[in-house]
Motif scaffolding. Structure first.
Motif, mmCIF file in Angstrom:
data_model
loop_
_atom_site.group_PDB
_atom_site.id
_atom_site.type_symbol
_atom_site.label_atom_id
_atom_site.label_comp_id
_atom_site.label_asym_id
_atom_site.label_seq_id
_atom_site.Cartn_x
_atom_site.Cartn_y
_atom_site.Cartn_z
ATOM 1 N N LEU A 147 -7.695 7.246 -6.263
ATOM 2 C CA LEU A 147 -8.745 6.233 -6.397
ATOM 3 C C LEU A 147 -9.667 6.578 -7.564
ATOM 4 O O LEU A 147 -10.020 5.722 -8.368
ATOM 5 N N GLN A 148 -10.033 7.850 -7.662
ATOM 6 C CA GLN A 148 -10.915 8.284 -8.742
ATOM 7 C C GLN A 148 -10.227 8.167 -10.098
ATOM 8 O O GLN A 148 -10.860 7.782 -11.083
ATOM 9 N N LEU A 149 -8.924 8.450 -10.174
ATOM 10 C CA LEU A 149 -8.183 8.279 -11.428
ATOM 11 C C LEU A 149 -8.187 6.822 -11.888
ATOM 12 O O LEU A 149 -8.152 6.542 -13.079
ATOM 13 N N ASN A 150 -8.251 5.903 -10.917
ATOM 14 C CA ASN A 150 -8.291 4.470 -11.226
ATOM 15 C C ASN A 150 -9.714 3.961 -11.426
ATOM 16 O O ASN A 150 -9.922 2.754 -11.534
ATOM 17 N N GLY A 151 -10.679 4.857 -11.442
ATOM 18 C CA GLY A 151 -12.052 4.478 -11.747
ATOM 19 C C GLY A 151 -12.914 4.104 -10.558
ATOM 20 O O GLY A 151 -14.006 3.552 -10.733
ATOM 21 N N TYR A 152 -12.467 4.399 -9.350
ATOM 22 C CA TYR A 152 -13.240 4.067 -8.150
ATOM 23 C C TYR A 152 -13.911 5.326 -7.605
ATOM 24 O O TYR A 152 -13.264 6.355 -7.433
ATOM 25 N N GLU A 202 -13.874 -1.767 -2.393
ATOM 26 C CA GLU A 202 -13.056 -0.703 -1.805
ATOM 27 C C GLU A 202 -11.729 -1.253 -1.290
ATOM 28 O O GLU A 202 -10.696 -0.600 -1.431
ATOM 29 N N LEU A 203 -11.744 -2.453 -0.711
ATOM 30 C CA LEU A 203 -10.490 -3.078 -0.283
ATOM 31 C C LEU A 203 -9.556 -3.271 -1.467
ATOM 32 O O LEU A 203 -8.371 -2.963 -1.399
ATOM 33 N N LYS A 204 -10.115 -3.786 -2.552
ATOM 34 C CA LYS A 204 -9.336 -4.010 -3.768
ATOM 35 C C LYS A 204 -8.759 -2.689 -4.278
ATOM 36 O O LYS A 204 -7.582 -2.594 -4.615
ATOM 37 N N ALA A 205 -9.581 -1.662 -4.323
ATOM 38 C CA ALA A 205 -9.153 -0.352 -4.817
ATOM 39 C C ALA A 205 -8.026 0.221 -3.954
ATOM 40 O O ALA A 205 -7.021 0.722 -4.482
ATOM 41 N N LEU A 206 -8.175 0.149 -2.653
ATOM 42 C CA LEU A 206 -7.156 0.690 -1.757
ATOM 43 C C LEU A 206 -5.838 -0.072 -1.895
ATOM 44 O O LEU A 206 -4.766 0.533 -1.915
ATOM 45 N N CYS A 207 -5.921 -1.394 -2.026
ATOM 46 C CA CYS A 207 -4.709 -2.194 -2.221
ATOM 47 C C CYS A 207 -4.006 -1.803 -3.519
ATOM 48 O O CYS A 207 -2.781 -1.668 -3.546
ATOM 49 N N GLU A 208 -4.771 -1.608 -4.578
ATOM 50 C CA GLU A 208 -4.189 -1.225 -5.866
ATOM 51 C C GLU A 208 -3.483 0.123 -5.779
ATOM 52 O O GLU A 208 -2.337 0.273 -6.199
ATOM 53 N N VAL A 209 -4.171 1.111 -5.240
ATOM 54 C CA VAL A 209 -3.633 2.473 -5.213
ATOM 55 C C VAL A 209 -2.463 2.596 -4.237
ATOM 56 O O VAL A 209 -1.492 3.294 -4.515
ATOM 57 N N LEU A 210 -2.541 1.899 -3.109
ATOM 58 C CA LEU A 210 -1.471 1.974 -2.117
ATOM 59 C C LEU A 210 -0.367 0.950 -2.381
ATOM 60 O O LEU A 210 0.638 0.919 -1.668
ATOM 61 N N ASN A 211 -0.589 0.089 -3.387
ATOM 62 C CA ASN A 211 0.388 -0.924 -3.777
ATOM 63 C C ASN A 211 0.767 -1.839 -2.614
ATOM 64 O O ASN A 211 1.948 -2.020 -2.293
ATOM 65 N N VAL A 212 -0.270 -2.389 -1.949
ATOM 66 C CA VAL A 212 -0.077 -3.302 -0.826
ATOM 67 C C VAL A 212 -0.948 -4.541 -1.023
ATOM 68 O O VAL A 212 -1.851 -4.553 -1.861
ATOM 69 N N THR A 213 -0.688 -5.559 -0.224
ATOM 70 C CA THR A 213 -1.511 -6.763 -0.242
ATOM 71 C C THR A 213 -2.703 -6.578 0.693
ATOM 72 O O THR A 213 -2.714 -5.675 1.533
ATOM 73 N N TYR A 214 -3.657 -7.500 0.562
ATOM 74 C CA TYR A 214 -4.794 -7.478 1.479
ATOM 75 C C TYR A 214 -4.320 -7.676 2.912
ATOM 76 O O TYR A 214 -4.811 -7.022 3.829
ATOM 77 N N ASP A 215 -3.363 -8.583 3.114
ATOM 78 C CA ASP A 215 -2.846 -8.831 4.462
ATOM 79 C C ASP A 215 -2.269 -7.568 5.083
ATOM 80 O O ASP A 215 -2.490 -7.295 6.258
ATOM 81 N N GLU A 216 -1.542 -6.816 4.291
ATOM 82 C CA GLU A 216 -0.942 -5.587 4.823
ATOM 83 C C GLU A 216 -2.011 -4.559 5.154
ATOM 84 O O GLU A 216 -1.942 -3.883 6.179
ATOM 85 N N LEU A 217 -3.019 -4.448 4.313
ATOM 86 C CA LEU A 217 -4.084 -3.483 4.565
ATOM 87 C C LEU A 217 -4.939 -3.900 5.760
ATOM 88 O O LEU A 217 -5.250 -3.086 6.614
ATOM 89 N N ILE A 218 -5.277 -5.169 5.837
ATOM 90 C CA ILE A 218 -6.192 -5.628 6.890
ATOM 91 C C ILE A 218 -5.472 -5.863 8.217
ATOM 92 O O ILE A 218 -5.917 -5.406 9.264
ATOM 93 N N ASP A 219 -4.358 -6.594 8.166
ATOM 94 C CA ASP A 219 -3.690 -6.982 9.398
ATOM 95 C C ASP A 219 -2.411 -6.208 9.690
ATOM 96 O O ASP A 219 -1.807 -6.397 10.745
ATOM 97 N N GLY A 220 -1.971 -5.408 8.735
ATOM 98 C CA GLY A 220 -0.717 -4.687 8.925
ATOM 99 C C GLY A 220 0.501 -5.561 8.688
ATOM 100 O O GLY A 220 1.603 -5.192 9.044
#
Length: 86
Positions: A36-41, A62-80
């Motif tokens: 996350l820090q390498l990506n500027g967060y 933070e949601l945006k950052a986590l999705c970027e780093v984990l390479n997932v969509t918001y739906d996957e992060l929030i709802d699985g």
């Protein structure tokens, strides 16, 4: 006015999914924070710990950052939900 919580009283919706996605990527909390820090967060291991243990609310950035780093969509992060099967 109190901050909103989930139906179960949790401070965020992503805690369990974040743990699963982090482990799927073979990241420790420290390694996730590093990426996350390498990506500027500005998120450290303590932030990750507090999110995963539901002791902290999560911002939209933070949601945006986590999705970027984990390479997932918001739906996957929030709802699985994984939309790759559609």
């Amino acid at each position: 006015m109190p901050k909103p919580r989930s139906k179960t009283g949790e401070k965020n919706l992503i805690s369990k999914n974040l743990v699963a996605l982090r482990k799927r990527n073979h990241f420790s909390q420290r390694l996730l924070a590093y990426h996350l820090q390498l990506n500027g967060y500005d998120m450290d291991k303590n932030v990750i710990t507090r999110i995963e243990t539901n002791k902290r609310y999560v911002t939209d950035i933070e949601l945006k950052a986590l999705c970027e780093v984990l390479n997932v969509t918001y739906d996957e992060l929030i709802d699985g939900k994984n939309n790759s099967s559609f």
